[in-house]
Design a protein around this motif. Sequence first.
Motif, PDB file in Angstrom:
ATOM      1  N   ASP A 117     -17.932   9.188  27.191  1.00  0.00           N
ATOM      2  CA  ASP A 117     -19.144   9.478  27.428  1.00  0.00           C
ATOM      3  C   ASP A 117     -19.612  10.394  26.438  1.00  0.00           C
ATOM      4  O   ASP A 117     -20.971  10.360  26.006  1.00  0.00           O
ATOM      5  CB  ASP A 117     -19.562  10.040  28.698  1.00  0.00           C
ATOM      6  CG  ASP A 117     -19.441   9.181  29.928  1.00  0.00           C
ATOM      7  OD1 ASP A 117     -19.327   7.880  29.957  1.00  0.00           O
ATOM      8  OD2 ASP A 117     -19.269   9.689  31.239  1.00  0.00           O
ATOM      9  N   HIS A 118     -18.910  11.160  25.823  1.00  0.00           N
ATOM     10  CA  HIS A 118     -19.074  12.032  24.821  1.00  0.00           C
ATOM     11  C   HIS A 118     -18.853  11.652  23.448  1.00  0.00           C
ATOM     12  O   HIS A 118     -18.840  12.444  22.393  1.00  0.00           O
ATOM     13  CB  HIS A 118     -18.545  13.302  24.952  1.00  0.00           C
ATOM     14  CG  HIS A 118     -18.863  14.182  26.301  1.00  0.00           C
ATOM     15  ND1 HIS A 118     -18.592  13.927  27.461  1.00  0.00           N
ATOM     16  CD2 HIS A 118     -19.874  15.220  26.412  1.00  0.00           C
ATOM     17  CE1 HIS A 118     -19.282  14.869  28.293  1.00  0.00           C
ATOM     18  NE2 HIS A 118     -20.034  15.500  27.789  1.00  0.00           N
ATOM     19  N   GLY A 119     -18.594  10.220  23.192  1.00  0.00           N
ATOM     20  CA  GLY A 119     -18.481   9.585  22.006  1.00  0.00           C
ATOM     21  C   GLY A 119     -17.220   9.724  21.113  1.00  0.00           C
ATOM     22  O   GLY A 119     -17.074   8.985  20.193  1.00  0.00           O
ATOM     23  N   PHE A 120     -16.094   9.916  22.129  1.00  0.00           N
ATOM     24  CA  PHE A 120     -14.816   9.745  21.575  1.00  0.00           C
ATOM     25  C   PHE A 120     -14.277   8.413  21.974  1.00  0.00           C
ATOM     26  O   PHE A 120     -14.108   8.101  23.156  1.00  0.00           O
ATOM     27  CB  PHE A 120     -13.901  10.867  22.192  1.00  0.00           C
ATOM     28  CG  PHE A 120     -14.262  12.172  21.334  1.00  0.00           C
ATOM     29  CD1 PHE A 120     -13.480  12.446  20.415  1.00  0.00           C
ATOM     30  CD2 PHE A 120     -15.092  12.985  21.673  1.00  0.00           C
ATOM     31  CE1 PHE A 120     -13.716  13.745  19.568  1.00  0.00           C
ATOM     32  CE2 PHE A 120     -15.577  14.153  21.202  1.00  0.00           C
ATOM     33  CZ  PHE A 120     -14.907  14.551  20.078  1.00  0.00           C
ATOM     34  N   THR A 121     -14.302   7.494  20.947  1.00  0.00           N
ATOM     35  CA  THR A 121     -13.800   5.989  21.540  1.00  0.00           C
ATOM     36  C   THR A 121     -12.466   5.702  21.251  1.00  0.00           C
ATOM     37  O   THR A 121     -11.881   4.786  21.496  1.00  0.00           O
ATOM     38  CB  THR A 121     -14.617   5.063  20.454  1.00  0.00           C
ATOM     39  OG1 THR A 121     -14.516   5.400  19.173  1.00  0.00           O
ATOM     40  CG2 THR A 121     -16.286   5.001  20.937  1.00  0.00           C
ATOM     41  N   SER A 122     -11.682   6.489  20.760  1.00  0.00           N
ATOM     42  CA  SER A 122     -10.322   6.605  20.513  1.00  0.00           C
ATOM     43  C   SER A 122      -9.396   8.106  20.837  1.00  0.00           C
ATOM     44  O   SER A 122     -10.419   9.202  20.543  1.00  0.00           O
ATOM     45  CB  SER A 122      -9.822   6.186  19.142  1.00  0.00           C
ATOM     46  OG  SER A 122     -10.190   4.743  18.867  1.00  0.00           O
TER      47      SER A 122
END
Length: 428
Positions: free
Chosen positions: A120-125
């Motif tokens: 949700d906070h933009g950390f895709t990995s």
Amino acid sequence: MTFVSEDEQMSEPRVVFTGGRVFDGTGAPAVPGDVVVRGDKIESVRAGVEPEPGDRVVDCRGATVMPGLVESHAHLTFPSAVGHVDPSFNPPLDVSFFRHMPTPDEHLALAERNARILLDHGFTSAYSAGSLTPVPTEVRLRDRIAAGLTPGPRMRAASFERDNNPVQLGPNGPTPKEIGPEAVRAFIREQAALGFDSVKLLMSNDDVFFEGGSMVTQYSEEEAAAAGEQARESGVWLNCHAQSPESIKLAVRSGFRSVYHCSYADQEAIDLLEEHKDEIFLSPAVGIMWANVHEGAEFGIDAGLAEKMGSVKSLAAMEQLYPELRKRGLRVLPGGDYGFPNNPIGRNARDLELFVRLFGYSPAEALRATTQFGGQVLDMPVGVLTEDYFADILVVRGDPTSDVTVLQDKDNLLAIMQGGRFHKAPAA
């Protein structure tokens, strides 16, 4: 496995991000451009793309299109996240969490919640820095995310930390524990068999556990060498908590992939790190040190305790060390030991601000560290907006290449795409 022909791939509808500025993750300035996604991959990054019938067009005017962020020091089995703070895991003040450990299924549910919050906070990995439990919860989490059964960052799972203490503390009191090269090899074999991608060793102790602990090196040269050999044989990576100069040197010489903290590297260690800069990654975990020194009072960590825990000294040492490592071209990645009450999961983007404020990084350099370098530590085609990489993409209100703090507010993330699918779809 279902194979899709090239013609079928080309018939898939496209998503076109247009009208914004593109930061591609390499550290180059953001420039006007368009990003085209087809399926789960990036098809092209260029200016002047003409939409085709059937395209989904995302208007990015006033925004920056950039790669998804990579957390390099993830602890998704730690209990505290934004909106879900758990003070029972707050060493050294409170470790009662271990007296009411969740069941494996409960811990998996907790980790799934944390994974969703991180995405949700933009950390895709995420590259794990270690599990809180010897149960392979992270392996289950990684596989469930990969299968699309639960939302979260694509990840590399890491074992719990092996401390090499000859006395093992447990519910039945102290018991002897095997140490030595063969015991280290056995541990690595066991963790590899459980499905972990990497194995974590506490190469040094820590001031949180006892005064001067950070300068105590816990593994011998023979044990460290055996760890490196066994990891290569078992097909896993090695990560370590290392603060003392000797522990850092042992890790580098033994082929460890990622070194955490690294606070007290001496000149010999700095030179050795530079010599191996194409093989190693560093993650200082500055976030937790900043939180202990400046944001711990609410949870009982006052100035005196922060000093006793070593956080004041460690933070000051990092402010001296990491600007030098930056100049020498070391791959230093944001990732700040999030998961404690005063440093909950979901605040991870604050590390970028600390890289700029404390370590002398430009905003673009800090962004590169959490995108391109993040993809490199994962050894996955992520972290750069380029052809045939996974379409892990953020649309960010404003310009994070000028002000990285915009990434700390998830409302500034206008869209979050992972593998060509929107986790957060743009407004109509």
